[in-house]
Motif scaffolding. Structure first.
Motif, mmCIF file in Angstrom:
data_model
loop_
_atom_site.group_PDB
_atom_site.id
_atom_site.type_symbol
_atom_site.label_atom_id
_atom_site.label_comp_id
_atom_site.label_asym_id
_atom_site.label_seq_id
_atom_site.Cartn_x
_atom_site.Cartn_y
_atom_site.Cartn_z
ATOM 1 N N ILE A 240 25.642 10.349 -2.826
ATOM 2 C CA ILE A 240 26.860 10.555 -3.616
ATOM 3 C C ILE A 240 28.078 10.061 -2.865
ATOM 4 C CG2 ILE A 240 28.402 12.361 -4.530
ATOM 5 C CD1 ILE A 240 25.828 13.948 -5.219
ATOM 6 N N LYS B 40 28.233 6.263 -2.889
ATOM 7 C CA LYS B 40 28.666 5.763 -4.200
ATOM 8 C C LYS B 40 30.168 5.915 -4.364
ATOM 9 C CE LYS B 40 24.385 6.504 -6.753
ATOM 10 N NZ LYS B 40 23.717 7.274 -7.799
ATOM 11 N N ASP B 41 30.721 7.042 -3.899
ATOM 12 C CA ASP B 41 32.157 7.278 -4.000
ATOM 13 C C ASP B 41 32.949 6.319 -3.122
ATOM 14 O OD1 ASP B 41 31.738 9.310 -5.792
ATOM 15 O OD2 ASP B 41 31.998 10.935 -4.321
ATOM 16 N N LYS B 42 32.348 5.864 -2.020
ATOM 17 C CA LYS B 42 32.995 4.980 -1.074
ATOM 18 C C LYS B 42 33.190 3.578 -1.654
ATOM 19 C CE LYS B 42 32.720 4.618 3.888
ATOM 20 N NZ LYS B 42 31.847 4.644 5.050
#
Length: 114
Positions: free
Chosen positions: A108, A111-113
């Motif tokens: 997660i 993915k946010d990065k």
């Protein structure tokens, strides 16, 4: 098998007072004490008590008195309880679950990065 006695031992192991369990069950401490003195306990009531003292119903029912040692030292209780379940299996299960959660968190965050 004395279910009430098993409840009492496991409740004490958690450091929970009879009065606290009784309040959560919406009964008097005296009535709750009768439960811990009973050889048999209704399954529905046993499930509610198990949730309060945070032990599985099966463990309460299957607790083998010959495998329980209670040592009382200067007002404090040290309980050694040996379960029929293999504690190593439980540790491995917990470790694997924690690893999975860690991997999911990393995924997660990656993915946010992006």
């Amino acid at each position: 098998m004395h279910i009430g006695r098993n409840i009492s031992r496991l409740r004490s192991f958690r450091g929970i007072k009879q009065l606290d369990v009784a309040k959560r069950l919406k009964m008097t401490q005296q009535n709750y004490s009768l439960i811990e003195n009973a050889e048999e306990v209704d399954d529905n009531l046993l499930s509610r008590i198990a949730a309060i003292i945070d032990f599985p119903v099966e463990m309460i029912k299957d607790l083998d008195n010959s495998k329980v040692q209670s040592i009382f030292n200067s007002g404090s209780i040290t309980d050694s309880i040996f379960y029929q379940n293999n504690p190593v299996d439980k540790i491995i299960e917990l470790y694997e679950r924690l690893l999975k959660e860690k991997d999911e968190t990393i995924t997660i965050l990656q993915k946010d990065k992006k």
